[in-house]
Design a protein around this motif. Structure first.
Motif, mmCIF file in Angstrom:
data_model
loop_
_atom_site.group_PDB
_atom_site.id
_atom_site.type_symbol
_atom_site.label_atom_id
_atom_site.label_comp_id
_atom_site.label_asym_id
_atom_site.label_seq_id
_atom_site.Cartn_x
_atom_site.Cartn_y
_atom_site.Cartn_z
ATOM 1 N N SER A 8 12.930 23.919 12.786
ATOM 2 C CA SER A 8 12.375 24.634 13.938
ATOM 3 C C SER A 8 12.983 24.161 15.267
ATOM 4 C CB SER A 8 10.860 24.469 13.985
ATOM 5 O OG SER A 8 10.536 23.101 14.103
ATOM 6 N N THR A 22 8.411 28.924 -2.045
ATOM 7 C CA THR A 22 7.498 28.174 -1.170
ATOM 8 C C THR A 22 6.352 27.687 -2.033
ATOM 9 O OG1 THR A 22 8.060 29.565 0.710
ATOM 10 C CG2 THR A 22 6.002 28.312 0.861
ATOM 11 N N VAL A 25 2.008 25.864 1.889
ATOM 12 C CA VAL A 25 1.992 25.860 3.360
ATOM 13 C C VAL A 25 0.530 25.760 3.783
ATOM 14 C CG1 VAL A 25 2.565 27.040 5.510
ATOM 15 C CG2 VAL A 25 3.994 27.399 3.506
ATOM 16 N N GLY A 26 0.222 24.782 4.623
ATOM 17 C CA GLY A 26 -1.159 24.648 5.090
ATOM 18 C C GLY A 26 -1.193 24.025 6.468
ATOM 19 N N LYS A 27 -2.249 24.290 7.195
ATOM 20 C CA LYS A 27 -2.389 23.695 8.523
ATOM 21 C C LYS A 27 -3.379 22.538 8.426
ATOM 22 C CE LYS A 27 -1.878 25.585 13.005
ATOM 23 N NZ LYS A 27 -0.435 25.362 13.150
ATOM 24 N N SER A 28 -2.911 21.342 8.746
ATOM 25 C CA SER A 28 -3.825 20.203 8.790
ATOM 26 C C SER A 28 -4.375 20.097 10.208
ATOM 27 C CB SER A 28 -3.076 18.924 8.420
ATOM 28 O OG SER A 28 -2.265 18.515 9.519
ATOM 29 N N GLN A 31 -0.834 19.219 12.113
ATOM 30 C CA GLN A 31 0.466 19.881 11.994
ATOM 31 C C GLN A 31 0.467 20.843 10.805
ATOM 32 O OE1 GLN A 31 2.975 16.382 11.555
ATOM 33 N NE2 GLN A 31 1.557 15.537 10.050
ATOM 34 N N THR A 32 1.520 21.626 10.738
ATOM 35 C CA THR A 32 1.704 22.497 9.576
ATOM 36 C C THR A 32 2.473 21.713 8.512
ATOM 37 O OG1 THR A 32 1.750 24.463 10.964
ATOM 38 C CG2 THR A 32 2.666 24.677 8.757
ATOM 39 N N ALA A 34 4.342 21.792 4.837
ATOM 40 C CA ALA A 34 4.903 22.748 3.877
ATOM 41 C C ALA A 34 5.764 22.029 2.851
ATOM 42 C CB ALA A 34 5.734 23.806 4.606
ATOM 43 N N ASP A 48 5.616 20.627 10.601
ATOM 44 C CA ASP A 48 5.875 21.405 11.824
ATOM 45 C C ASP A 48 7.314 21.925 11.873
ATOM 46 O OD1 ASP A 48 3.368 21.493 12.920
ATOM 47 O OD2 ASP A 48 3.706 19.867 14.356
ATOM 48 N N ASP A 108 -2.373 11.642 9.134
ATOM 49 C CA ASP A 108 -2.666 12.958 8.558
ATOM 50 C C ASP A 108 -2.868 12.859 7.043
ATOM 51 O OD1 ASP A 108 -2.847 15.604 7.881
ATOM 52 O OD2 ASP A 108 -1.139 16.240 9.105
ATOM 53 N N GLU A 110 -3.652 14.992 4.980
ATOM 54 C CA GLU A 110 -3.068 16.112 4.237
ATOM 55 C C GLU A 110 -1.680 15.775 3.697
ATOM 56 O OE1 GLU A 110 -5.764 18.269 3.512
ATOM 57 O OE2 GLU A 110 -3.928 19.471 3.290
#
Lengths: 281, 281
Positions: A8, A22, A25-28, A31-32, A34, A48, A108, A110
């Motif tokens: 990114s 894929t 993909v998840g949002k913690s 951050q994202t 993946a 991210d 995090d 996650e």
């Protein structure tokens, strides 16, 4: 259908990976998170939009961030890892019999969960009896803890987003204070070669050098990071990575490693002129 | 409008460069020659869709292919460069006062013309009085010439298209024959790290080792090549790159180089375990 992953923050130059699938993909809270299955480089952990680890070459980064300090310190019994939620650094650190306890402070939760489920190669040592996992902010942890460490490894993500404070002078000062009088801190310090990303590097070294009496850069080649050159700061109160190399222990351990060896331990501190000039200039 | 360049052989992983402008595209007798202006890495020379040189980091490749053999051989008076039409290797070789004559054998005259016009940083030494340019096939040249060289540098493109013969046993045997009894050959040998491109590397080393009594790999970090790790074969009849390092001459010359230095000369031969295993396994 052709699916390609690009980072990114890629402005004008960077890596692309062809993706088979894929996986997650998840949002913690932070951050994202993946995970992608690449076509032929194994799985890719992405936070991210930035590549954290790729199964193909994660050994290069994780062996080099762990074994260089652990084979310099003569008795690295207590180790603190800041970040490192993908488990790769833990996996290398707990290999050492001499290491008695490892504290991992990952902000995090996650990242740990996702790694355990999708990247078992990285997460293989999360159940080590030596390991204590603290979910929380590494910056707060080093400010508040009463513990003292032989080695601190700062294995955070890039200086954008949640990890930006891991590159500040005040954080490095807290690390210094939490080290015993012969302690070593090693920190990942980005790439000095990528035309866009290298901008952070001189300031990171200025910050560390305000705190530690001796700080050197060492480098490793990581194919999944742009330019292929990644750097680490070796910040030490007492031990010299060359003179104090623990060759006897290295020989005795006889780990089967894919990147690190006794000669690499010394050669990784030899920098091309442009890198030396870039951080010292 | 966003224009990105990707290499024509990129299968599942590789580099992309953001392009400001296409400066030249033409078809020579042998290949398509192109020059792009990147956004912030200078100009890119591209042959048949493959990156040959980028102004941003060409110094890494060219310094390493030239100075490692020239600072090992005690008197490298006569040097042969096979390929090298972009001029970067010539530029480094003619810096050495001890070098008396350089033969450059480039198959494709267009590459030299385009470099002279669009890449003056690379082509700056084409008018050196030490230099003799031969337009022709390097494979034929080493078969036929009566000359004997102290150092032969094989600076060809990738083992696809016109340069494929530059990686064969018979070519290396002819190079061996054209070297004096204490001669050194250095050849670019692709990347041992890129998941797609590394496939060529073990066979290249097998071919060279059938001919030379002592062949070692050394590596350099080149940001514009995929994985960032590039390799070179150091194939020698007599001199050892470590023991015979010409430190006095290096100090006296005092070149202002961007990558190579006396410590890199030795450190570049230290290979990560996976690279060593890949070529020796």
């Amino acid at each position: 259908m052709d699916l390609w992953f690009t980072e990114s923050d890629m402005k004008t130059y960077g890596l692309v990976f062809k993706i088979k699938k894929t996986l997650y993909v998840g949002k913690s809270k932070y951050q994202t998170v993946a995970v992608f299955e690449t076509v032929d480089m194994g799985r890719l952990l992405v936070l991210d939009g930035l590549v954290m680890s790729c199964e193909y070459d994660e050994f290069a980064y994780h062996e080099m961030i762990a074994h260089v300090p652990l084979y310099t310190h003569p008795s690295p019994e207590n180790v603190l890892i800041i970040g490192g939620g993908d488990g790769g650094t833990v996996r290398e650190v707990v290999k050492h019999d001499i290491v008695k306890s490892v504290d991992l402070v990952e902000i995090d939760e996650e990242v740990i969960k996702v790694t355990k489920e999708y990247l078992p190669i990285l997460g293989s040592a999360f159940d080590s009896p030596k390991l204590n996992i603290h979910i929380g902010d590494g910056i707060e942890y080093v400010k508040d803890t009463d513990k003292r460490y032989d080695v601190i490894i700062v294995d955070g993500s890039d200086p954008v987003g949640p990890a930006v404070g891991l590159f500040s002078e005040s954080f490095y000062r807290d690390c210094y204070e939490r080290l015993k009088e012969d302690g070593i801190m090693v920190a990942q310090t980005e790439t000095p070669y990528d035309v866009n990303l290298r901008v952070h590097v001189p300031q990171i070294y200025k910050n560390i050098r305000k705190v530690f009496p001796d700080t050197r850069m060492y480098i490793a080649n990581v194919a999944c990071y742009p330019s292929g050159m990644w750097s680490f700061a070796f910040a030490t109160k007492k031990y010299d990575p060359i003179k104090d190399f623990q060759g006897v222990r290295y020989e005795k351990d006889g780990f089967k490693l894919k990147y690190y060896n006794d000669q690499i331990h010394k050669a990784c501190f030899i920098l091309p002129n442009f890198v030396r000039d870039f951080i010292d200039g």
